[in-house]
Design an enzyme around this catalytic site. Structure first.
Site, PDB file in Angstrom:
ATOM      1  CB  THR A 156      -0.938   0.035   1.216  1.00  0.00           C
ATOM      2  OG1 THR A 156      -0.175   0.219   2.415  1.00  0.00           O
ATOM      3  CG2 THR A 156      -1.759  -1.241   1.322  1.00  0.00           C
ATOM      4  N   GLY A 157       0.309   2.345  -0.465  1.00  0.00           N
ATOM      5  CA  GLY A 157       1.097   3.573  -0.552  1.00  0.00           C
ATOM      6  C   GLY A 157       2.286   3.390  -1.473  1.00  0.00           C
ATOM      7  CB  ALA A 158       2.860   0.861  -3.997  1.00  0.00           C
ATOM      8  N   GLY A 204       7.902   7.408  -2.810  1.00  0.00           N
ATOM      9  CA  GLY A 204       8.660   7.220  -1.582  1.00  0.00           C
ATOM     10  C   GLY A 204       8.989   5.774  -1.269  1.00  0.00           C
ATOM     11  CE1 TYR A 212       3.165   9.659  10.529  1.00  0.00           C
ATOM     12  CE2 TYR A 212       4.880  10.223  12.112  1.00  0.00           C
ATOM     13  CZ  TYR A 212       4.474   9.562  10.969  1.00  0.00           C
ATOM     14  OH  TYR A 212       5.382   8.793  10.262  1.00  0.00           O
TER      15      TYR A 212
END
Length: 292
Positions: free
Chosen positions: A18-20, A23, A173
């Protein structure tokens, strides 16, 4: 990968990241593809996921990479993503929960949940639970949760998990990253005796698109990142190590930094807090319900 162990062959392994699209996530997906894995990469939009797949195809000869799109702030979208993954594969060897963000001003998702808690903790909690049948179908599977050293210095505010009474973007966060580690510990406990490992990691202070906040505060944090942060390639090293290294076969419920076991905060080792967070997260996401 600079100063990182060589990546073992991942031929015939199915991996989801995920978040691929940028970064650490993009570097992780790229290196897994380079090692021969079948990679499902998740981005927030079809366009961003498709662009990430294109970059990998340009860098790797004949990779097996499929772009998937899901807005991980939406539980409905997460359920659709899990259903899509189940249609595409009968097993999952590696799940990398990498997506996350810092939201300096309080906002809520379409589900009415504070955004930092929803994206950074509830999303991987729900997605992992929905994909457990595919992970159980693999001979031995790995779950890698990208946490952060930022988890230090906070505890879980169980009376106000979503910052309704008082909100600090940075504190939110930090607590979401603490939640990642508590989730890792409790999931490892629940998977005892099964051939699935789950570990968390600190990637280092990395210059990525995690600073999505468009306000002046977000701009200041991005400038600081540009000056002092690691590169995404350096930051992805521990993620790739946990996803691939034969050295840690069977190691579970641990926290890593710089490709080595590390000691997380005392609050992150509170097993009662881990169980309580699991129960509250399950109530908020209902992973056992039929997919919508």
């Amino acid at each position: 990968m600079s100063n990182a162990p060589a990546t073992p062959s991942m031929k015939d392994k199915v991996c989801l990241v995920t978040g691929a699209t940028a970064g650490i996530g993009l570097v992780t997906a790229l290196e897994l593809a380079r090692a021969g894995a079948d990679v499902l990469l998740v981005g927030r939009t079809p366009q961003s996921a498709g662009e990430a797949a294109r970059k990998i195809r340009e860098a790797v000869a004949d990779p097996d990479v499929e772009p998937l799109a899901a807005d991980l702030s939406s539980q409905t979208a997460i359920r659709r993503l899990a259903a899509d993954v189940r249609r595409r594969t009968g097993r999952l060897d590696v799940l990398v929960n990498n997506a996350g963000g810092i939201f300096l001003d309080r906002s809520e998702t379409v589900d009415g949940v504070e955004t930092t808690f929803a994206v950074n903790h509830l999303a991987p909690f729900l997605l992992t639970n929905l994909l457990l049948p595919l992970l159980r179908a693999a001979p031995s599977a790995r779950i890698v949760n990208v946490a952060s050293g930022a988890h230090r210095g906070v505890s879980m505010p169980f009376d106000d998990l979503e910052g309704r009474n008082h909100y600090s973007g940075w504190r939110a966060y930090q607590r979401s990253k603490l939640a990642n580690i508590l989730f890792t510990r409790e999931l490892a406990r629940r998977l005892t005796g099964e051939p699935i490992t789950v570990n968390a990691l600190h990637p280092g202070y990395v210059n990525t698109q995690i600073f999505r906040d468009a306000t002046w505060k977000g701009s200041v944090m991005r400038v600081f990142a540009n000056l002092f942060a690691l590169t995404p390639e350096q930051g992805a090293a521990t993620t790739i190590y946990l996803a691939t290294s034969p050295e840690i076969a069977g190691v579970t419920g641990e926290y890593f930094a710089r490709c080595k076991p590390a000691r997380s905060s005392r609050a992150s080792q509170d097993d009662e807090a881990a169980r309580r967070l699991w129960e509250m997260s399950a109530t908020m996401t209902r992973p056992g319900d039929a997919d919508s």
